[in-house]
Write a protein that holds these residues in place. Structure first.
Motif, PDB file in Angstrom:
ATOM      1  N   UNK A   1      75.266  68.907  13.157  1.00  0.00           N
ATOM      2  CA  UNK A   1      74.133  68.126  13.648  1.00  0.00           C
ATOM      3  C   UNK A   1      73.800  68.552  15.077  1.00  0.00           C
ATOM      4  N   UNK A   2      72.527  68.759  15.330  1.00  0.00           N
ATOM      5  CA  UNK A   2      72.116  69.171  16.664  1.00  0.00           C
ATOM      6  C   UNK A   2      72.151  68.002  17.632  1.00  0.00           C
ATOM      7  N   UNK A   3      72.764  68.221  18.798  1.00  0.00           N
ATOM      8  CA  UNK A   3      72.797  67.229  19.872  1.00  0.00           C
ATOM      9  C   UNK A   3      72.154  67.856  21.096  1.00  0.00           C
ATOM     10  N   UNK A   4      71.170  67.182  21.647  1.00  0.00           N
ATOM     11  CA  UNK A   4      70.429  67.738  22.779  1.00  0.00           C
ATOM     12  C   UNK A   4      70.329  66.708  23.893  1.00  0.00           C
ATOM     13  N   UNK A   5      70.737  67.061  25.118  1.00  0.00           N
ATOM     14  CA  UNK A   5      70.583  66.131  26.232  1.00  0.00           C
ATOM     15  C   UNK A   5      69.142  66.109  26.739  1.00  0.00           C
ATOM     16  N   UNK A   6      68.790  65.024  27.400  1.00  0.00           N
ATOM     17  CA  UNK A   6      67.476  64.960  28.034  1.00  0.00           C
ATOM     18  C   UNK A   6      67.572  64.115  29.294  1.00  0.00           C
ATOM     19  N   UNK A   7      66.604  64.263  30.158  1.00  0.00           N
ATOM     20  CA  UNK A   7      66.501  63.393  31.325  1.00  0.00           C
ATOM     21  C   UNK A   7      65.028  63.210  31.675  1.00  0.00           C
ATOM     22  N   UNK A   8      64.699  62.011  32.126  1.00  0.00           N
ATOM     23  CA  UNK A   8      63.354  61.696  32.570  1.00  0.00           C
ATOM     24  C   UNK A   8      63.467  60.873  33.849  1.00  0.00           C
ATOM     25  N   UNK A   9      62.342  60.643  34.494  1.00  0.00           N
ATOM     26  CA  UNK A   9      62.298  59.745  35.645  1.00  0.00           C
ATOM     27  C   UNK A   9      61.717  58.414  35.203  1.00  0.00           C
ATOM     28  N   UNK A  10      62.405  57.349  35.544  1.00  0.00           N
ATOM     29  CA  UNK A  10      61.944  56.009  35.201  1.00  0.00           C
ATOM     30  C   UNK A  10      62.029  55.122  36.434  1.00  0.00           C
ATOM     31  N   UNK A  11      60.887  54.669  36.901  1.00  0.00           N
ATOM     32  CA  UNK A  11      60.820  53.794  38.079  1.00  0.00           C
ATOM     33  C   UNK A  11      61.592  54.377  39.264  1.00  0.00           C
ATOM     34  N   UNK A  12      61.464  55.674  39.440  1.00  0.00           N
ATOM     35  CA  UNK A  12      62.071  56.330  40.587  1.00  0.00           C
ATOM     36  C   UNK A  12      63.511  56.728  40.422  1.00  0.00           C
ATOM     37  N   UNK A  13      64.110  56.440  39.292  1.00  0.00           N
ATOM     38  CA  UNK A  13      65.500  56.806  39.027  1.00  0.00           C
ATOM     39  C   UNK A  13      65.577  57.841  37.911  1.00  0.00           C
ATOM     40  N   UNK A  14      66.647  58.609  37.907  1.00  0.00           N
ATOM     41  CA  UNK A  14      66.869  59.584  36.848  1.00  0.00           C
ATOM     42  C   UNK A  14      67.565  58.908  35.678  1.00  0.00           C
ATOM     43  N   UNK A  15      66.943  58.989  34.529  1.00  0.00           N
ATOM     44  CA  UNK A  15      67.494  58.418  33.302  1.00  0.00           C
ATOM     45  C   UNK A  15      67.954  59.565  32.414  1.00  0.00           C
ATOM     46  N   UNK A  16      69.194  59.488  31.926  1.00  0.00           N
ATOM     47  CA  UNK A  16      69.769  60.560  31.113  1.00  0.00           C
ATOM     48  C   UNK A  16      70.186  60.030  29.748  1.00  0.00           C
TER      49      UNK A  16
END
Length: 252
Positions: free
Chosen positions: A1-16
Motif C-alpha cells: 500500500x502506498x503511503x505518502x506524507x504531506x504538509x500544508x499551512x493552516x492558520x499560520x502553522x505547519x500541518x503534517x
C-alpha cells in the motif's frame, strides 16, 4: 500500500499528515481521519485499516497546536474551533488530489476529533458524503461550562491563562471557544448519514451524549459496544468489526 506524507499551512502553522492507499489511477472513496485530545495520527492509525480494507483512501494528520504529534503551533492556543479550521483546510487540500473522489468523502473522528468532524460536516454538508464518529466528545461544551476540562478542575468564572489537561498545556481559548458551543443545535443540521460507535462503559464521555445525538440527527445509526473511552482496554475489535460491516453494507 502506498503511503505518502504531506504538509500544508493552516492558520499560520505547519500541518503534517500522511495519505494511505493513495495510488489510485481513478478517484476513490476517501476518509479523512481525525485523532482525539492529547493524541496524534500514529495513535489513531489502527482505525484506518477498516477503511483501507474496504478500498478507501485514508488521509490522516496531526492537528496543529495539539500538544502531541508533528504539526506546528503551541497548544495553549488550541481549541475545538482551531481544530475545525485545520480540518477544513485539509478538506480543501484533499479535494484537489487526483486520487480523491469528491463525491465520496467521509469525515471520521475519535473523541474530540469526533466533535470537530461533526462541526465541520455541518458547515460543509454539500462536500461530505457521511460522518463517522468513535466515542465523540460532545460533552466538551458542557464540561467547559461547569469548569471540568479533560478531568482538570478550573473556575469557569475565572479561567486561568494557562492550565494542563492531562499533559497538554491549554489556555483560555480552549474553554471560551468550547463553552460558546451548543453542539446539538450546530451539528444535527447535518442530514446525511451518520454512524456513531460508543462504549457503554465510557466514563470520560458518557454514552448518553451519543444517544442524544442519535435522537437529534435525521439519519443516524448508533452502535453501542462494550468498551471504555478510546477503546484502550476494550471495544476496539468490536468497533472495527462494526465499521467493516457498515462499509460492506454500503456496497450491497
Amino acid at each position: 500500500m502506498k503511503i505518502k506524507p504531506f504538509k500544508i499551512t493552516s492558520a499560520g502553522n505547519t500541518l503534517r499528515g500522511i495519505m494511505l492507499n493513495c495510488d489510485a489511477k481513478t478517484p476513490k472513496k476517501t476518509v479523512i481521519l481525525c485523532h482525539g485530545f492529547a493524541s496524534n495520527m500514529l495513535i489513531t492509525s489502527p482505525y484506518a485499516k477498516a477503511f483501507t480494507d474496504a478500498g478507501y483512501a485514508v488521509i490522516m494528520f496531526d492537528f496543529c497546536m495539539s500538544g502531541s504529534g508533528i504539526s506546528g503551533g503551541k497548544s495553549v492556543n488550541m481549541s475545538v474551533l482551531t481544530q475545525k479550521k485545520n480540518l477544513l483546510d485539509v478538506l480543501e487540500y484533499a479535494k484537489a488530489l487526483d486520487f480523491v473522489d469528491n463525491n465520496h468523502i467521509t469525515l471520521c473522528g475519535c473523541s474530540q476529533g469526533g466533535l470537530v468532524c461533526s462541526l465541520a460536516a455541518a458547515e460543509k454538508e454539500d462536500e461530505i458524503e457521511r460522518l463517522i464518529m468513535y466515542y465523540p466528545a460532545l460533552c466538551i461544551p458542557d464540561d467547559s461550562r461547569r469548569g471540568c476540562v479533560i478531568g482538570t478542575k478550573i473556575d469557569p468564572n475565572n479561567v486561568p491563562d494557562s492550565f494542563h489537561g492531562v499533559f497538554v498545556k491549554l489556555g483560555k481559548k480552549y474553554v471560551e471557544d468550547a463553552r460558546a458551543l451548543d453542539p446539538y443545535e450546530q451539528i444535527c443540521t447535518f442530514k446525511k448519514p451518520v454512524l456513531i460507535i460508543h462504549g457503554i462503559e465510557d466514563t470520560l464521555v458518557k454514552i448518553e451524549y451519543s444517544r442524544k445525538a442519535n435522537e437529534r440527527y435525521e439519519n443516524c445509526e448508533l452502535i453501542e459496544v462494550h468498551g471504555d473511552h478510546g477503546f484502550i482496554l476494550k471495544g476496539f475489535k468490536a468497533g472495527k468489526k462494526a465499521t467493516a460491516k457498515y462499509l460492506k453494507d454500503l456496497d450491497l
